[in-house]
Design an enzyme around this catalytic site. Sequence first.
Site, PDB file in Angstrom:
ATOM      1  N   ASP A 143      -1.329  -2.130  -7.256  1.00 23.92           N
ATOM      2  CA  ASP A 143      -0.693  -1.830  -8.573  1.00 23.92           C
ATOM      3  C   ASP A 143       0.300  -2.638  -9.053  1.00 23.92           C
ATOM      4  OD1 ASP A 143      -2.616   0.260  -8.685  1.00 23.92           O
ATOM      5  OD2 ASP A 143      -1.073   1.486  -7.701  1.00 23.92           O
ATOM      6  N   ASN A 182       2.037   3.460 -11.939  1.00 20.38           N
ATOM      7  CA  ASN A 182       2.735   2.667 -11.101  1.00 20.38           C
ATOM      8  C   ASN A 182       2.762   1.341 -11.864  1.00 20.38           C
ATOM      9  OD1 ASN A 182       2.728   4.396  -8.928  1.00 20.38           O
ATOM     10  ND2 ASN A 182       1.204   3.440  -8.099  1.00 20.38           N
ATOM     11  N   GLY A 211      -6.338 -10.162   0.317  1.00 17.88           N
ATOM     12  CA  GLY A 211      -5.432  -9.600   1.225  1.00 17.88           C
ATOM     13  C   GLY A 211      -4.243 -10.531   1.896  1.00 17.88           C
ATOM     14  N   TYR A 231      -1.361  15.157  -4.662  1.00 20.78           N
ATOM     15  CA  TYR A 231      -2.182  14.647  -3.389  1.00 20.78           C
ATOM     16  C   TYR A 231      -0.880  14.398  -2.315  1.00 20.78           C
ATOM     17  CZ  TYR A 231      -1.278   9.686  -3.696  1.00 20.78           C
ATOM     18  OH  TYR A 231      -0.676   8.359  -3.827  1.00 20.78           O
ATOM     19  N   GLU A 261      -2.102   3.372 -12.878  1.00 17.11           N
ATOM     20  CA  GLU A 261      -1.843   2.869 -14.200  1.00 17.11           C
ATOM     21  C   GLU A 261      -0.155   3.044 -14.270  1.00 17.11           C
ATOM     22  OE1 GLU A 261      -5.997   3.965 -13.907  1.00 17.11           O
ATOM     23  OE2 GLU A 261      -4.019   5.047 -13.405  1.00 17.11           O
ATOM     24  N   TYR A 308      -5.963  17.183  -4.629  1.00 14.70           N
ATOM     25  CA  TYR A 308      -5.842  18.222  -5.416  1.00 14.70           C
ATOM     26  C   TYR A 308      -6.038  18.072  -6.945  1.00 14.70           C
ATOM     27  CZ  TYR A 308      -5.199  20.237  -0.917  1.00 14.70           C
ATOM     28  OH  TYR A 308      -5.175  20.531   0.479  1.00 14.70           O
ATOM     29  N   ARG A 309      -6.949  17.235  -7.335  1.00 15.23           N
ATOM     30  CA  ARG A 309      -7.074  16.658  -8.687  1.00 15.23           C
ATOM     31  C   ARG A 309      -8.423  17.254  -9.552  1.00 15.23           C
ATOM     32  NH1 ARG A 309      -7.702  10.310  -7.568  1.00 15.23           N
ATOM     33  NH2 ARG A 309      -6.863  10.197  -9.841  1.00 15.23           N
ATOM     34  N   ARG A 328     -12.585   3.897  -5.572  1.00 15.76           N
ATOM     35  CA  ARG A 328     -12.393   5.031  -4.896  1.00 15.76           C
ATOM     36  C   ARG A 328     -13.661   5.764  -4.907  1.00 15.76           C
ATOM     37  NH1 ARG A 328      -8.539   2.520  -5.032  1.00 15.76           N
ATOM     38  NH2 ARG A 328      -6.531   2.909  -5.162  1.00 15.76           N
ATOM     39  N   ALA A 380       0.363  -1.585  -3.113  1.00 17.98           N
ATOM     40  CA  ALA A 380       0.652  -3.269  -3.437  1.00 17.98           C
ATOM     41  C   ALA A 380      -0.184  -3.447  -4.335  1.00 17.98           C
ATOM     42  CB  ALA A 380       0.457  -3.913  -2.119  1.00 17.98           C
TER      43      ALA A 380
END
Length: 366
Positions: free
Chosen positions: A288, A63, A252, A115, A61, A132-133, A194, A286
């Site tokens: 975003d 980005n 794509g 990350y 977001e 690491y979130r 994700r 890409a």
Amino acid sequence: MVPTGAHGRPGGASVPGSAARTPAADTDVVCLGESMVTFLPSRPGRLADVPSFSRTIGGAESNVACALASAGHTVTWVSRVGADGFGDHLVEAVGAYGVDTSAVRRDPDRPTGVYFRTATDRATDVHEVAYYRAGSAASAMSPDNVPHDVLSGGRVLHLSGITAALSADCLALLHDLTAPRPGRPLLSFDVNHRPGLWRGREPGPEVLLELARRCDLVFVGEDEAEEVWGVRGTRAVRAALPEPDVLVVKRGAEGATVLSRTGGGRPDTVTDVPALRVDVVAPVGAGDAFAAGFLSATLRGLPVRERARHGHLMAAAVLTVPGDFTAPPARPHADRLAALDDTAWGTLRLGPGWTDEGANEEAEAT
């Protein structure tokens, strides 16, 4: 222009210049979501073998927010970061692109997420990402601690499925923001599945489907839809998501298909827009960038074909740099390319540096 839809949305009101808004008035887009400090490898290879990393920022977001602000739009980013040095860096870096960060809250008890990733494509088996979130400041966002006046105040509110996967509180927040209500902003939603974030939590596919169906403009990859919902092909994706007024199915390297309609119950207008040929440096960010380009052109009231072409152009800008984000081409440059006839568009090839008009752009037929 693409009008907003039904179930509580201001039906018939177009996004550009719409008067049916809550007080914020001059904000084009509000983006809500986590941004992290990103560490990019100094060379290809396993994370175990990379000796050093360079620091940048990354977050779907943010980005989008940075790209839209760089393209001349008024943009606000809403999030939470830690009261730490990484949080300072994120707020400063996002703000440097012209994004309003005044609604970002600092959390004294939780850290800013970070990350690391390898240089290889996410689609390959050798790609690694180390997040690491868990327990990050952004994962504590909830309906009780975000500025609702800001979130409802722009012409567009951009969300993604990543936020829903961060925590139960974040999911509750997205349920609240996508609830039908009169006068809400146009809701833009990038599915952004994700799988790793959904492990041990609610079934991600069901949650993402519900959220997407409550929004007005949805971005989803064709392969992503097959992976998440088991549907194949643009028509099948539309059958799974009948409610959004605009559905953008990204295919794509082949391009994108936009299914749009101007009112409830009307048939879709189907617009296929081929992708550009791009000399790819790093295939990250890409999606975003495409969303930002499409939203920018939507705010400007451009025809659907040009909206998708601006999406492809912003994606090409990111694909030709090493990091997750880069400033988009200047608007006159992008407008000129988006207006090319089909033959010229089909023979356009873009490489590193192409956003500097005339520098490294290859537009000859090959």
